[in-house]
Design a protein around this motif. Structure first.
Motif, PDB file in Angstrom:
ATOM      1  N   ARG A   1      69.864  31.769  -6.075  1.00 21.15           N
ATOM      2  CA  ARG A   1      69.624  32.759  -5.020  1.00 21.15           C
ATOM      3  C   ARG A   1      68.699  33.817  -5.587  1.00 21.15           C
ATOM      4  O   ARG A   1      68.883  34.261  -6.715  1.00 21.15           O
ATOM      5  N   LEU A   2      67.726  34.238  -4.779  1.00 22.97           N
ATOM      6  CA  LEU A   2      66.682  35.107  -5.323  1.00 22.97           C
ATOM      7  C   LEU A   2      66.135  36.015  -4.239  1.00 22.97           C
ATOM      8  O   LEU A   2      65.829  35.574  -3.137  1.00 22.97           O
ATOM      9  N   ARG A   3      66.028  37.300  -4.605  1.00 23.43           N
ATOM     10  CA  ARG A   3      65.334  38.251  -3.736  1.00 23.43           C
ATOM     11  C   ARG A   3      64.203  38.873  -4.540  1.00 23.43           C
ATOM     12  O   ARG A   3      64.437  39.464  -5.599  1.00 23.43           O
ATOM     13  N   ILE A   4      62.989  38.720  -4.022  1.00 29.64           N
ATOM     14  CA  ILE A   4      61.809  39.263  -4.691  1.00 29.64           C
ATOM     15  C   ILE A   4      61.495  40.607  -4.044  1.00 29.64           C
ATOM     16  O   ILE A   4      61.423  40.710  -2.815  1.00 29.64           O
ATOM     17  N   PRO A   5      61.321  41.669  -4.833  1.00 27.54           N
ATOM     18  CA  PRO A   5      61.153  43.017  -4.255  1.00 27.54           C
ATOM     19  C   PRO A   5      59.901  43.120  -3.391  1.00 27.54           C
ATOM     20  O   PRO A   5      58.917  42.404  -3.578  1.00 27.54           O
ATOM     21  N   ASP A   6      59.960  44.068  -2.449  1.00 25.26           N
ATOM     22  CA  ASP A   6      58.873  44.230  -1.482  1.00 25.26           C
ATOM     23  C   ASP A   6      57.567  44.654  -2.133  1.00 25.26           C
ATOM     24  O   ASP A   6      56.495  44.532  -1.536  1.00 25.26           O
ATOM     25  N   SER A   7      57.616  45.127  -3.379  1.00 22.48           N
ATOM     26  CA  SER A   7      56.380  45.564  -4.054  1.00 22.48           C
ATOM     27  C   SER A   7      55.500  44.391  -4.482  1.00 22.48           C
ATOM     28  O   SER A   7      54.306  44.569  -4.755  1.00 22.48           O
ATOM     29  N   VAL A   8      56.037  43.192  -4.552  1.00 23.12           N
ATOM     30  CA  VAL A   8      55.267  42.021  -4.995  1.00 23.12           C
ATOM     31  C   VAL A   8      54.300  41.593  -3.891  1.00 23.12           C
ATOM     32  O   VAL A   8      54.696  41.387  -2.737  1.00 23.12           O
ATOM     33  N   GLU A   9      53.051  41.417  -4.271  1.00 22.21           N
ATOM     34  CA  GLU A   9      52.005  41.047  -3.303  1.00 22.21           C
ATOM     35  C   GLU A   9      51.517  39.627  -3.479  1.00 22.21           C
ATOM     36  O   GLU A   9      50.931  39.051  -2.549  1.00 22.21           O
ATOM     37  N   SER A  10      51.713  39.044  -4.653  1.00 19.15           N
ATOM     38  CA  SER A  10      51.236  37.672  -4.855  1.00 19.15           C
ATOM     39  C   SER A  10      52.205  36.894  -5.720  1.00 19.15           C
ATOM     40  O   SER A  10      52.808  37.429  -6.662  1.00 19.15           O
ATOM     41  N   ILE A  11      52.360  35.610  -5.373  1.00 20.34           N
ATOM     42  CA  ILE A  11      53.206  34.675  -6.114  1.00 20.34           C
ATOM     43  C   ILE A  11      52.350  33.454  -6.423  1.00 20.34           C
ATOM     44  O   ILE A  11      51.717  32.871  -5.537  1.00 20.34           O
ATOM     45  N   GLY A  12      52.316  33.053  -7.696  1.00 19.31           N
ATOM     46  CA  GLY A  12      51.387  32.021  -8.140  1.00 19.31           C
ATOM     47  C   GLY A  12      51.833  30.609  -7.842  1.00 19.31           C
ATOM     48  O   GLY A  12      52.932  30.337  -7.351  1.00 19.31           O
ATOM     49  N   GLU A  13      50.978  29.698  -8.211  1.00 14.91           N
ATOM     50  CA  GLU A  13      51.194  28.269  -8.013  1.00 14.91           C
ATOM     51  C   GLU A  13      52.387  27.783  -8.829  1.00 14.91           C
ATOM     52  O   GLU A  13      52.522  28.100 -10.015  1.00 14.91           O
TER      53      GLU A  13
END
Length: 778
Positions: free
Chosen positions: A129-141
């Motif tokens: 289970r994972l929540r990525i914070p709203d500050s993240v703008e890009s997630i890589g390949e």
């Protein structure tokens, strides 16, 4: 832990690397000699990163970018002991392959401020289970590729770009998109489009957001996807909550009142429909219904069962009167409502259980059950959406003792018998049952309250929660002495109403003809039974009890022996316990000897010197006495006592004792005076007999007869009872010593300041010394 050889190679590489004039240390850390995760290791990476690893938790701190330096491995690369990761604030970017191949990593906690997550950053981990914070703008390949058991994923609202195969969700997980549709960075791919791969995937996206076009949906993933549109404020974004939801609840007794009692126990049915985001019914979930009642704010957690015929979870309660609740003991009464409905799914988190095993932590979601501010919990009865009333009544049967019974066999084996049965409302406390029905006082037995002998003893304010048989409780114990015969008959020979712990063995009744038999104790309902099992049949004549107020034969013999062996001017102690008669054998053994024998009774201690026993015909001596505090009926005596406190002493023998005794007694707790004066009545009136100082609530009197007696409390030397010793007391003493004035018996006792039984010049001198200040006290 990683192999030591690998650690040493890392240190050697670090010491050899130089870029320009600045020393760069890409990988320096300490290592532990033993392979155990409980030992802390730590180090630095580059000039901006520090890290610690302890108990399976890796914490990475620092600032700026976290990325590889000259392709050097990170200190934690490939470490299978890492199960949890904390990324602290001020780290803005996670580069490529930073946490690649951490096969046991499950929990990841990011901090706000993180901007990007690089390619393959968390590939082949075990994140659930994972929540990525709203500050993240890009997630890589392939950033989170290979996390096959990923069940719940919350993407940031500011996400703008996402790489191909950033996530692989293979087992029916749920993804939340909370912002605008992100751009998919797949320009280098032609045949493998999409940011997510997997099967049976549910994706929830914001309602009425026009950026989520069909073209985007088809491009985002080609997996088996159930797209669900939902308001962001209604999304279950807490990663510790499940994703199954309550569709509807049916309560067959909604808003009605159910009567419950011994015969009609009441029932109800609760049916719950549940669906997950894929639209199917999750038959592997656990559904719990929390019921709450007004009775005592109690709560019960009950498990509903899946009905494969109806496709719903059902809770059938066929007994609302008895104890219900799979997890707690609860008695419902009054308004009863569904407090919450919890759905637990085993999809989600795992934690190690030792020996390379794991256990699943259920993840919960809740259904709407309240009209209050929190729709998922109805804490107050007025907020309840699903409710009913339970009206409980109990059948209470009251038993009281019959102290006149002559046979337990003829009375059901006990002295208690049923008086009446009353139907009572729920919510009555143990002490409140006295208001329903009050038992009668029986002689010196004062009724206290009711109790049920078949349950643990209830506190006064504890509520009854079922029908009961109630026995009357009194301020003293009831001790029943019953003789049982071989023919099955019995006879109650005595019933005592005293506290059990006050009964001495010498107080046990001695039955004529059965002196060699012993009593055995049976604690039964309502009373304490002493049973004597004897041989033969019950005689026709009633049994007789010998006098139990004297000492046993063994104790008499022991006392006579001690006195006979005692040297002159020594002391002998005889414990009387509850016996109140001194046998003549003891007095005869003491007569004429200069030996003090102290007889310790329950409320006094009698000390008799053998020289004072002068009678030629010595008989048993009754040394019982009682004290009565309060007003004095004799008006003449009342005038003598004045404002002082007084107690009447009533002797069991109101004639001459045949000896002199010094009797030690205790005062009442509220007596604060320092002197006790004994006066007795004779043919001419009341006379002063003796006096004693009061110390620690103890005093003594010296008597030789049981005439009417009073103990007067006051202060030594205070003749006038004005709570002070002054010139007036000294003048009264002077006039008496000089023969000018007679003192009454009470004033005479307080003028005898040296306790010698006479008021003379020595008493006057002491009085003058105290009044003049030459002495502080007597």
């Amino acid at each position: 832990m990683r192999k030591r050889s690998r650690q040493l190679i890392g240190v050697l590489m670090a010491s050899a690397m130089v870029i320009s004039t600045n020393v760069v240390i890409p990988n320096e850390y300490t290592y532990a000699q033993e392979d155990t995760s409980s030992i802390k290791s730590s180090g630095t990476y580059g000039n901006n990163i520090t890290w610690t690893l302890q108990d399976g938790t890796l914490t990475v701190s620092g600032f700026g970018k976290l990325e590889k330096i000259d392709n050097s491995d990170f200190p934690w690369t490939g470490n299978d002991e890492i199960k949890k990761l904390n990324i602290n604030k001020e780290i803005t970017d996670i580069g490529n392959q930073v946490f690649y191949n951490l096969g046991n990593l499950q929990d990841v906690n990011f901090s706000d401020g993180l901007k990007s997550i690089g390619d393959w950053a968390f590939t082949n981990c075990d994140i659930r289970r994972l929540r990525i914070p709203d500050s993240v703008e890009s997630i890589g390949e392939c950033a989170f590729g290979g996390n096959s058991y990923l069940k719940k994923l919350v993407l940031p609202s500011n996400l703008k770009e996402i790489g191909v195969d950033a996530f692989s969700i293979l087992n029916g997980g749920c993804m939340y998109l909370t912002g605008n549709a992100p751009k998919i960075e797949d320009e280098n791919y032609v045949d493998i489009p999409g940011a997510v791969s997997g099967r049976k995937l549910t994706i929830i996206y914001p309602r009425d957001n026009k950026t989520y076009t069909e073209q985007f949906k088809n491009h985002f993933t080609q997996s088996e996807v159930n797209w669900v549109e939902e308001d962001v404020k209604d999304m279950s974004l807490d990663i510790d909550e499940g994703d199954d939801k309550v569709e509807s609840v049916t309560l067959d007794v909604q808003g009605t009142t159910i009567e419950t009692n011994d015969e009609n126990r009441g029932k109800c049915n609760i049916s719950i429909n549940i669906k997950n985001y894929s639209g199917s019914v999750p038959s592997t979930s656990y559904v719990y219904v929390y019921l709450k009642s007004e009775r005592d704010d109690s709560e019960s957690k009950l498990m509903a069962s899946y009905n494969d015929k109806t496709g719903s979870y059902e809770l059938n309660m066929s007994d609302l009167y008895g104890t219900i609740g799979a997890f707690t003991w609860t008695y419902f009464s009054g308004k009863t409502w569904i407090e919450k409905i919890e759905i637990q799914s085993d999809s989600g988190k795992r934690k190690p259980a030792g020996n390379n095993s794991w256990y699943v932590i259920p993840v919960s979601s809740y259904g709407v059950v309240s009209n209050g501010s929190n729709p998922y919990v109805a804490e107050k009865p007025e907020d309840a959406k699903y409710w009913f009333n339970i009206h409980r009544t109990y059948s209470m049967t009251f038993y009281e003792p019959d102290l006149s019974v002559k046979s337990l066999k003829d009375n059901g084996g006990e002295i208690y018998k049923e008086e009446k049965t009353i139907a009572v409302e729920d919510g009555i406390s143990a002490i409140g049952m006295n208001d329903v029905y009050k038992a009668k006082d029986l002689g010196d037995l004062k009724f206290k309250r009711w109790y049920c002998p078949f349950f643990d003893y209830m506190e006064d304010e504890e509520l009854y929660d079922c029908s009961c048989v109630l026995y009357s409780e009194y301020d003293k114990d009831i001790l029943v002495f019953d003789v049982k015969f071989d023919d099955g008959n019995d006879e109650v020979v005595d019933i005592k109403t005293i506290n059990y712990d006050e009964l001495d063995e010498d107080d046990l009744p001695v039955v004529e003809g059965y002196e060699n038999y012993k009593w055995r104790v049976v604690r039964d309902t309502g009373a304490i039974y002493y049973i004597m099992d004897v041989d033969g049949n019950k005689p026709d004549k009633p049994l007789k009890i010998k006098n139990a107020s004297t000492l046993s034969k063994d104790k008499i013999e022991a006392a006579v022996k001690d006195i006979s062996n005692a040297a002159e001017k020594t002391n002998v102690s005889v414990e009387m316990n509850n016996a109140t008669v001194i046998p003549n054998e003891i007095l005869k053994a003491e007569q004429g000897k200069n030996v003090n024998v102290t007889f310790n009774t329950a409320n006094s201690a009698w000390t008799i010197n053998g020289k004072t026993i002068v009678s030629d015909n010595i008989e048993d001596a009754n040394i019982s006495l009682t004290k009565e505090a309060g007003s004095v009926s004799d008006s003449n005596l009342s005038d003598l006592i004045g404002k002082r406190s007084a107690e009447k002493i009533i002797f069991g023998n109101n004639d001459s004792f045949g000896f002199k005794a010094d009797i030690n007694l205790k005062t009442e707790n509220d007596i604060t005076n320092n002197k006790a004066v004994l006066i007795q009545k004779n043919a001419t009136g009341y006379v002063y007999k003796s006096s004693s100082s009061v110390s620690n609530n103890n005093y003594s009197i010296n008597v030789d007869n049981g005439n009417e007696s009073y103990v007067i409390y006051g202060d030594n030397g205070d003749l006038n009872s004005d709570s002070k010793i002054d010139i007036r007391d000294a003048m009264s003493c002077l006039r008496h010593v000089s023969g000018r004035e007679d003192l009454d018996c009470v004033r005479e006792g307080f003028a005898d300041v040296n306790f010698d039984g006479n008021v003379n010049i020595q008493d006057l001198i002491k009085e003058i010394h105290v009044v003049s200040g030459r002495e502080d006290n007597f």
